[in-house]
Design an enzyme around this catalytic site. Structure first.
Site, PDB file in Angstrom:
ATOM      1  N   GLU A   1       0.805  -1.220   0.000  1.00  0.00           N
ATOM      2  CA  GLU A   1       0.000   0.000   0.000  1.00  0.00           C
ATOM      3  C   GLU A   1       0.841   1.275   0.000  1.00  0.00           C
ATOM      4  O   GLU A   1       0.489   2.267  -0.640  1.00  0.00           O
ATOM      5  CB  GLU A   1      -0.957   0.030   1.200  1.00  0.00           C
ATOM      6  CG  GLU A   1      -2.130  -0.944   1.089  1.00  0.00           C
ATOM      7  CD  GLU A   1      -1.757  -2.375   1.438  1.00  0.00           C
ATOM      8  OE1 GLU A   1      -0.611  -2.597   1.911  1.00  0.00           O
ATOM      9  OE2 GLU A   1      -2.597  -3.279   1.244  1.00  0.00           O
TER      10      GLU A   1
ATOM     11  N   HIS B   1     -11.244  -5.289   8.329  1.00  0.00           N
ATOM     12  CA  HIS B   1     -12.052  -5.127   7.122  1.00  0.00           C
ATOM     13  C   HIS B   1     -13.300  -4.273   7.340  1.00  0.00           C
ATOM     14  O   HIS B   1     -14.170  -4.245   6.485  1.00  0.00           O
ATOM     15  CB  HIS B   1     -12.484  -6.496   6.579  1.00  0.00           C
ATOM     16  CG  HIS B   1     -11.371  -7.310   6.016  1.00  0.00           C
ATOM     17  ND1 HIS B   1     -10.408  -7.884   6.801  1.00  0.00           N
ATOM     18  CD2 HIS B   1     -11.054  -7.644   4.739  1.00  0.00           C
ATOM     19  CE1 HIS B   1      -9.553  -8.546   6.044  1.00  0.00           C
ATOM     20  NE2 HIS B   1      -9.918  -8.414   4.775  1.00  0.00           N
TER      21      HIS B   1
END
Lengths: 322, 361
Positions: free
Chosen positions: A60, A127
């Site tokens: 990322e 999540h």
């Protein structure tokens, strides 16, 4: 146009941006052949080729870091961070560079970072998070969070066209809600919308909590309580004018978000109401959000997230004043 | 059975130029194709940037700069790398590349306004193809890779130089960026200035293995060279740049050098390193070494050396004068002026309130 899901609306918005401007690039983890884990980029690589829509290595920080380099090279990068809980690896690049590069160089950062966020999907840890306050606290960024398919389409158009970096939070629990989308309707960054008119209490929400607030307003109606629902759509810059206008009617405000209340973005809204609308208030501003704990295991998330009952309780408290 | 992966690139135009110890071979040195003027100019640039470095240190000691990070001892890398590139090739520096910036034509007095606390970014990167200084270690390396990926997408012939120190190779951004570069075959040259120290931590405590050889794991070649030889650095960067320009992808150069000064003026190297080590590296001083070589070749004489020294003195004087005379933009402009391309109304209101508060006070 027929009704489409928010997932499809975002896909169409990306497709239209890619078609209109060859400098737009879409990339991230699994966005190519797979079309993203939520299929938001479905079919885009096939339509625009591997140099416009591409998979990246699983990293990322450098997904964001190469977006900075590509922006300097004249592109309009639209990187995807796969889930809210994975953006932290890219946090340094966002805060130290995406947000500040223009300030030190005069070169714009037309980057739109898409992040599915929020809970209610029964997922495992990392999540279901709501990290928006980390980004609203960073000057140089604009932060948006649509609640409907139409706004998602239009706000993404505005974000990609904006010369400044935009963090684009997608309420993943709302991905499959359908609505008619008018691609010609413009939604400017920084403009809230009145999602429902009312007179008793202003309920200020964004992203996934807008629909919860609307449900609460429906339920309240049965008890003759009138809730006005404001969908912020943009968190930074914050549309205080719409909030104050609503308070002139209701004199009471409740802020609803999924993120923990402590240190959350609701605190900024409440403080701004105190600054700009103190004389209008007839009750303390209250916040309905998560408790100050890590996101719980999924079977417990319904207890953790704001729901209709908690909004109604807060409305009762607000209405008990004055 | 696992697939066999070819990790050693066969198209390495740099390695044949160097001995196994990383020294430019005599044959390669003689084939550089540089005129005597060009060879003298490399010396001149090293003298000028060293003199500017000294003057900046003086300015900090006199209270005129908030901080200074010397690059003393690393001049061969600064000068050799820039000389090897085309003007359109972008450079992504860390924070010690003042000399490289000077070689790119950025006014050193302008640059010092950053260290004086008067500017957030004194030069336009588009004018010099030189990115802003990057303070968070290794964070600029992904930018270099992204820019180079963009050059490839645009089918442009420019290449990118990303430079960093030995400490940066410990960071995740460095590994991630190297990996991206390999995967996307980005036209980027990674130039590690291995100066043996990351503030107080020596190379041996920073990394247990070879930096240069890591390149193979990312699918491209790397080499360790003598970073105190300006011609060696020039040859290596030039070879790597030509290879990248042909579309053959990234290259990692680990240039061995030594940070002769402190990390910055806030540092005290006497707490962690010895005089003996410093003296051992003084012998390899890049400026003295190159001057001796030029003299031995009959390319430079005492008069030319004096002329260059004099130019350094007048440059330093002009830099100091210009810096001390520099007037920054008004506070509202410095603080708010460049944050957004399209500033929100609330942001403009905050600026107006701030500027009004200045007028009323």
């Amino acid at each position: 146009m027929e009704a489409v899901t928010m997932a499809k609306a975002i896909n169409l918005s990306l497709r239209d941006a890619l078609a209109r401007d060859e400098d737009v690039l879409v990339f991230g983890e699994d966005v190519g052949a797979l079309g993203g884990v939520f299929r938001i980029t479905d079919g885009l690589q096939e339509a625009f080729g591997e140099e416009r829509v591409f998979d990246t290595p699983l990293a990322e920080s450098t997904i964001i870091g190469v977006a900075v380099g590509l922006a300097l090279r004249g592109f309009k990068p639209v990187p995807e961070i796969q889930f809210d809980g994975f953006v932290y690896s890219g946090f340094d690049q966002i805060v130290s560079h995406v947000a500040k590069y223009r300030n030190r160089s005069g070169m714009s950062m037309p980057i739109t970072i898409r992040i599915p966020f929020g809970g209610h999907i029964g997922a495992v840890e990392h999540h279901s998070e709501s990290p928006e306050a980390y980004f609203t606290h960073t000057a140089g960024l604009k932060v948006v969070a649509p609640a409907t398919p139409g706004d998602a389409y239009a706000l993404l158009q505005s974000a990609i066209a904006d010369p400044d970096p935009v963090i684009f939070f997608e309420p993943k629990a709302r991905y499959y809600v359908k609505e008619e989308v008018d691609p010609k309707r413009e939604v400017l960054i920084g403009r809230a919308r009145l999602a429902r008119e009312g007179t008793g209490v202003s309920v200020i929400a964004y992203g996934p909590t807008v629909s919860v607030a609307l449900e609460a307003a429906k339920a309240a109606e049965k008890e003759n309580i009138s809730l006005e629902v404001i969908d912020l759509r943009t968190l930074s810059p914050l549309d205080m004018a719409t909030i104050i206008e609503s308070l002139r009617k209701t004199h009471r405000a409740i802020i609803v978000h999924e993120a923990p209340v402590f240190g959350g973005f609701g605190g900024e809204i409440a403080a701004r109401i105190a600054d700009d609308g103190f004389d209008l208030l007839e009750a303390p501003v209250t916040r309905v959000g998560a408790m100050n704990t890590p996101y719980p295991p999924a079977r417990f998330e319904k207890l953790y997230l704001p729901d209709v009952d908690r909004i109604l309780e807060a409305a009762d408290v607000a209405l008990a004043y004055g | 059975m696992a697939d066999v992966v070819e990790v050693v690139a066969t198209d390495d135009p740099v390695r044949p130029l160097f001995s196994p110890a990383g020294e430019l071979t005599a044959a390669a040195r003689s084939r550089l194709g540089l005129s005597q003027d060009a060879l003298r100019d490399l010396y001149r640039q090293m003298v000028l940037i060293r003199r500017a470095d000294q003057e900046a240190l003086n300015l900090q000691r006199q209270g005129e700069l908030g901080l200074w990070g010397q690059f003393l001892g690393q001049e061969a890398i600064h000068v050799g790398a820039v000389a090897a590139l085309q003007p359109d090739d972008w450079i992504f520096p860390s924070y010690r590349e003042f000399g490289m910036a000077m070689c790119r034509g950025i006014d050193p007095a302008d640059m010092l306004t950053w260290f004086r606390g008067l500017s957030a970014g004194p030069w336009d990167p588009r004018e010099f193809h030189f990115a802003p200084l990057a303070v968070p270690v290794a964070s600029q390396v992904p930018h270099a890779v992204g820019f180079a990926m963009g050059s490839r997408f645009k089918k442009s012939k420019d290449v990118v130089l990303g430079t960093f120190g030995d400490g940066a190779t410990s960071k995740g951004d460095w590994h991630e960026a190297m990996n991206f570069a390999g995967v996307f075959k980005a036209p980027v040259i990674f130039l590690c200035q291995n100066n043996h120290w990351a503030i107080s931590v020596p190379l041996a405590k920073q990394t247990a293995g070879s930096i240069a050889e890591r390149a193979q794991g990312y699918g491209f070649p790397g080499i360790r060279i003598d970073g105190n030889d300006v011609l060696g650095v020039l040859a290596a960067v030039r070879g790597a740049a030509e290879r990248a320009r042909r579309g053959d992808g990234p290259y990692l150069i680990e240039a061995m050098t030594y940070r002769m000064g402190a990390h910055t003026t806030s540092d005290d190297p006497s707490r962690y390193r010895t005089e003996t080590e410093l003296q051992a590296w003084s012998v390899k001083d890049p400026v003295g070494r190159y001057r001796a070589w030029l003299e031995g070749q009959g390319i430079i004489d005492g008069a030319a050396i004096k002329t260059i020294g004099d130019e350094g003195e007048s440059m330093a004087h002009a830099m100091r004068t210009r810096l001390l005379a520099f007037t920054p933009a008004p506070p509202g402009e410095v603080i708010f002026g460049r944050v957004y391309a399209r500033p929100p109304d609330s942001f403009l209101e905050e600026r107006e309130e701030f500027e009004a508060s200045l007028e009323s006070s």
